[in-house]
Design a protein around this motif. Structure first.
Motif, PDB file in Angstrom:
ATOM      1  N   VAL A 259      46.854  37.706  29.385  1.00 61.89           N
ATOM      2  CA  VAL A 259      47.336  38.197  30.682  1.00 61.89           C
ATOM      3  C   VAL A 259      48.273  37.168  31.306  1.00 61.89           C
ATOM      4  O   VAL A 259      48.039  35.956  31.241  1.00 61.89           O
ATOM      5  CB  VAL A 259      46.142  38.471  31.626  1.00 61.89           C
ATOM      6  CG1 VAL A 259      46.630  38.795  33.041  1.00 61.89           C
ATOM      7  CG2 VAL A 259      45.298  39.618  31.082  1.00 61.89           C
ATOM      8  N   GLY A 260      49.357  37.645  31.906  1.00 63.30           N
ATOM      9  CA  GLY A 260      50.284  36.762  32.609  1.00 63.30           C
ATOM     10  C   GLY A 260      51.234  35.994  31.718  1.00 63.30           C
ATOM     11  O   GLY A 260      51.873  35.040  32.164  1.00 63.30           O
ATOM     12  N   LYS A 261      51.387  36.415  30.455  1.00 60.88           N
ATOM     13  CA  LYS A 261      52.241  35.694  29.511  1.00 60.88           C
ATOM     14  C   LYS A 261      53.363  36.562  28.952  1.00 60.88           C
ATOM     15  O   LYS A 261      53.962  36.236  27.926  1.00 60.88           O
ATOM     16  CB  LYS A 261      51.388  35.125  28.370  1.00 60.88           C
ATOM     17  CG  LYS A 261      50.352  34.114  28.848  1.00 60.88           C
ATOM     18  CD  LYS A 261      49.560  33.534  27.693  1.00 60.88           C
ATOM     19  CE  LYS A 261      48.557  32.496  28.188  1.00 60.88           C
ATOM     20  NZ  LYS A 261      47.751  31.924  27.077  1.00 60.88           N
ATOM     21  N   GLY A 262      53.642  37.676  29.601  1.00 69.27           N
ATOM     22  CA  GLY A 262      54.757  38.509  29.188  1.00 69.27           C
ATOM     23  C   GLY A 262      54.446  39.526  28.111  1.00 69.27           C
ATOM     24  O   GLY A 262      55.373  40.051  27.485  1.00 69.27           O
ATOM     25  N   TYR A 263      53.176  39.833  27.905  1.00 65.79           N
ATOM     26  CA  TYR A 263      52.797  40.794  26.872  1.00 65.79           C
ATOM     27  C   TYR A 263      52.594  42.206  27.421  1.00 65.79           C
ATOM     28  O   TYR A 263      52.641  43.178  26.673  1.00 65.79           O
ATOM     29  CB  TYR A 263      51.491  40.367  26.187  1.00 65.79           C
ATOM     30  CG  TYR A 263      51.571  39.089  25.390  1.00 65.79           C
ATOM     31  CD1 TYR A 263      51.874  39.110  24.032  1.00 65.79           C
ATOM     32  CD2 TYR A 263      51.332  37.856  25.988  1.00 65.79           C
ATOM     33  CE1 TYR A 263      51.938  37.940  23.287  1.00 65.79           C
ATOM     34  CE2 TYR A 263      51.400  36.678  25.252  1.00 65.79           C
ATOM     35  CZ  TYR A 263      51.697  36.722  23.910  1.00 65.79           C
ATOM     36  OH  TYR A 263      51.769  35.578  23.181  1.00 65.79           O
ATOM     37  N   GLY A 264      52.330  42.323  28.721  1.00 65.48           N
ATOM     38  CA  GLY A 264      51.905  43.600  29.281  1.00 65.48           C
ATOM     39  C   GLY A 264      52.928  44.712  29.176  1.00 65.48           C
ATOM     40  O   GLY A 264      52.589  45.855  28.837  1.00 65.48           O
ATOM     41  N   GLY A 265      54.183  44.413  29.468  1.00 71.70           N
ATOM     42  CA  GLY A 265      55.208  45.441  29.396  1.00 71.70           C
ATOM     43  C   GLY A 265      55.375  45.991  27.996  1.00 71.70           C
ATOM     44  O   GLY A 265      55.510  47.202  27.789  1.00 71.70           O
ATOM     45  N   TYR A 266      55.364  45.091  27.011  1.00 72.17           N
ATOM     46  CA  TYR A 266      55.529  45.513  25.622  1.00 72.17           C
ATOM     47  C   TYR A 266      54.325  46.329  25.159  1.00 72.17           C
ATOM     48  O   TYR A 266      54.474  47.312  24.426  1.00 72.17           O
ATOM     49  CB  TYR A 266      55.721  44.289  24.736  1.00 72.17           C
ATOM     50  CG  TYR A 266      56.103  44.614  23.307  1.00 72.17           C
ATOM     51  CD1 TYR A 266      57.354  45.155  23.007  1.00 72.17           C
ATOM     52  CD2 TYR A 266      55.230  44.360  22.260  1.00 72.17           C
ATOM     53  CE1 TYR A 266      57.711  45.452  21.699  1.00 72.17           C
ATOM     54  CE2 TYR A 266      55.583  44.649  20.943  1.00 72.17           C
ATOM     55  CZ  TYR A 266      56.817  45.191  20.669  1.00 72.17           C
ATOM     56  OH  TYR A 266      57.171  45.483  19.369  1.00 72.17           O
TER      57      TYR A 266
ATOM     58  N   THR B 260      49.222  64.393  27.107  1.00 67.58           N
ATOM     59  CA  THR B 260      48.600  63.267  26.411  1.00 67.58           C
ATOM     60  C   THR B 260      48.257  62.204  27.444  1.00 67.58           C
ATOM     61  O   THR B 260      49.155  61.675  28.109  1.00 67.58           O
ATOM     62  CB  THR B 260      49.546  62.674  25.353  1.00 67.58           C
ATOM     63  OG1 THR B 260      49.904  63.698  24.420  1.00 67.58           O
ATOM     64  CG2 THR B 260      48.888  61.529  24.615  1.00 67.58           C
ATOM     65  N   GLU B 261      46.969  61.921  27.582  1.00 66.18           N
ATOM     66  CA  GLU B 261      46.537  60.958  28.597  1.00 66.18           C
ATOM     67  C   GLU B 261      46.330  59.580  27.993  1.00 66.18           C
ATOM     68  O   GLU B 261      45.681  59.436  26.953  1.00 66.18           O
ATOM     69  CB  GLU B 261      45.256  61.408  29.276  1.00 66.18           C
ATOM     70  CG  GLU B 261      44.812  60.454  30.381  1.00 66.18           C
ATOM     71  CD  GLU B 261      43.637  60.954  31.194  1.00 66.18           C
ATOM     72  OE1 GLU B 261      43.203  60.217  32.110  1.00 66.18           O
ATOM     73  OE2 GLU B 261      43.154  62.072  30.932  1.00 66.18           O
ATOM     74  N   VAL B 262      46.888  58.578  28.663  1.00 63.43           N
ATOM     75  CA  VAL B 262      46.558  57.187  28.358  1.00 63.43           C
ATOM     76  C   VAL B 262      45.326  56.855  29.188  1.00 63.43           C
ATOM     77  O   VAL B 262      45.416  56.592  30.384  1.00 63.43           O
ATOM     78  CB  VAL B 262      47.725  56.245  28.716  1.00 63.43           C
ATOM     79  CG1 VAL B 262      47.350  54.804  28.403  1.00 63.43           C
ATOM     80  CG2 VAL B 262      48.999  56.655  27.989  1.00 63.43           C
ATOM     81  N   HIS B 263      44.163  56.912  28.563  1.00 62.28           N
ATOM     82  CA  HIS B 263      42.934  56.669  29.319  1.00 62.28           C
ATOM     83  C   HIS B 263      42.797  55.194  29.684  1.00 62.28           C
ATOM     84  O   HIS B 263      42.407  54.852  30.802  1.00 62.28           O
ATOM     85  CB  HIS B 263      41.715  57.106  28.502  1.00 62.28           C
ATOM     86  CG  HIS B 263      41.442  58.570  28.574  1.00 62.28           C
ATOM     87  ND1 HIS B 263      40.936  59.185  29.697  1.00 62.28           N
ATOM     88  CD2 HIS B 263      41.620  59.553  27.652  1.00 62.28           C
ATOM     89  CE1 HIS B 263      40.791  60.477  29.467  1.00 62.28           C
ATOM     90  NE2 HIS B 263      41.212  60.725  28.237  1.00 62.28           N
ATOM     91  N   LEU B 264      43.094  54.334  28.709  1.00 61.39           N
ATOM     92  CA  LEU B 264      42.920  52.896  28.899  1.00 61.39           C
ATOM     93  C   LEU B 264      44.081  52.166  28.242  1.00 61.39           C
ATOM     94  O   LEU B 264      44.505  52.538  27.144  1.00 61.39           O
ATOM     95  CB  LEU B 264      41.606  52.411  28.254  1.00 61.39           C
ATOM     96  CG  LEU B 264      40.312  53.102  28.665  1.00 61.39           C
ATOM     97  CD1 LEU B 264      39.175  52.673  27.743  1.00 61.39           C
ATOM     98  CD2 LEU B 264      39.952  52.780  30.120  1.00 61.39           C
ATOM     99  N   VAL B 265      44.579  51.138  28.891  1.00 60.53           N
ATOM    100  CA  VAL B 265      45.558  50.243  28.275  1.00 60.53           C
ATOM    101  C   VAL B 265      45.461  48.904  28.995  1.00 60.53           C
ATOM    102  O   VAL B 265      45.441  48.847  30.225  1.00 60.53           O
ATOM    103  CB  VAL B 265      46.995  50.820  28.336  1.00 60.53           C
ATOM    104  CG1 VAL B 265      47.439  51.121  29.762  1.00 60.53           C
ATOM    105  CG2 VAL B 265      47.983  49.867  27.663  1.00 60.53           C
ATOM    106  N   GLY B 266      45.350  47.824  28.230  1.00 61.32           N
ATOM    107  CA  GLY B 266      45.250  46.523  28.875  1.00 61.32           C
ATOM    108  C   GLY B 266      45.148  45.392  27.885  1.00 61.32           C
ATOM    109  O   GLY B 266      44.932  45.598  26.678  1.00 61.32           O
ATOM    110  N   LEU B 267      45.316  44.192  28.397  1.00 63.56           N
ATOM    111  CA  LEU B 267      45.282  42.964  27.598  1.00 63.56           C
ATOM    112  C   LEU B 267      43.943  42.266  27.745  1.00 63.56           C
ATOM    113  O   LEU B 267      43.292  42.346  28.795  1.00 63.56           O
ATOM    114  CB  LEU B 267      46.375  42.012  28.069  1.00 63.56           C
ATOM    115  CG  LEU B 267      47.819  42.452  27.870  1.00 63.56           C
ATOM    116  CD1 LEU B 267      48.755  41.576  28.708  1.00 63.56           C
ATOM    117  CD2 LEU B 267      48.220  42.394  26.393  1.00 63.56           C
ATOM    118  N   THR B 268      43.548  41.535  26.708  1.00 66.42           N
ATOM    119  CA  THR B 268      42.401  40.649  26.833  1.00 66.42           C
ATOM    120  C   THR B 268      42.812  39.443  27.689  1.00 66.42           C
ATOM    121  O   THR B 268      44.003  39.121  27.796  1.00 66.42           O
ATOM    122  CB  THR B 268      41.916  40.185  25.451  1.00 66.42           C
ATOM    123  OG1 THR B 268      43.020  39.653  24.712  1.00 66.42           O
ATOM    124  CG2 THR B 268      41.301  41.341  24.665  1.00 66.42           C
TER     125      THR B 268
END
Length: 209
Positions: free
Chosen positions: A116-123, A104-112
């Protein structure tokens, strides 16, 4: 302005996780994030998210895609797109593909950008990976269970991306360094599928002229 820059050395990594037990949870963000599967394939929405999330980290590989290319990509039972919301706003998204043999490939994952930079990325990555492991039950029901979750990242990605993936339990499976031509990510390269000017009724043209 030159629309293409030749980057002499871009290192790309394939990263993998072979068991759900290897997934390490991330700290909870400061506000609730919800995750909704996009059940109506939409090339317009997917390409808009691709541009909004990816422009600052040089996601440009899909720039040559036409509207029909996008439609063919998103309108497949093995592809799953998820939209993350926080405070009533689109906070990010991820795109999963059920591949043969349980991969199962994660093609794309990211924040708007606003998140960004507010502690949301890991979750975001944690929740993405949890859903990747739920392939065959939560989505891509025809495909069977996942046996491997993997993704690609590179030195063009966000500086914290690699560390984030490692903290969630991913390990490097492959590494390669090579030159890469990168179009200017500030350019919106996609034409509409049809010219809306040619679809306007004649009486409407008269009203607005």
């Amino acid at each position: 302005m030159n629309d293409v820059v030749e980057v002499a050395a871009v290192t790309e990594w394939a990263m993998e996780m072979l068991d759900l037990e290897d997934l390490r949870p991330a700290p909870l963000p400061g506000v609730e994030m919800t995750f909704t599967r996009s059940c109506v394939p939409s090339p317009d929405v997917s390409r808009a998210l691709y541009a909004a999330v990816g422009a600052r980290v040089c996601w440009t590989d899909r720039f040559p895609w036409s509207f029909e290319d996008w439609r063919a990509w998103v309108d497949r039972p093995e592809l799953s797109t998820w939209i993350a919301m926080a405070e009533g706003t689109i906070a990010g998204f991820f795109e999963l593909e059920a591949q043969p043999g349980g991969a199962t490939e994660v093609h794309l994952v990211g924040l708007t950008p606003a998140f960004v930079g507010k502690g949301y990325g890991g979750y975001l990555v944690e929740q993405c990976v949890r859903r990747a492991w739920q392939r065959g039950s939560l989505w891509a029901e025809h495909a069977g269970p996942a046996t491997r979750v993997w993704l690609r990242t590179s030195t063009l990605d966000h500086p914290n991306a690699m560390a984030n993936y490692r903290r969630r339990g991913f390990k490097v499976a492959e590494e390669i360094t090579k030159p890469k031509s990168v179009p200017d990510p500030r350019i919106a390269p996609w034409p509409l599928p049809e010219d809306p000017r040619m679809m306007r009724p004649a009486h409407e043209e008269e009203l607005i002229s």
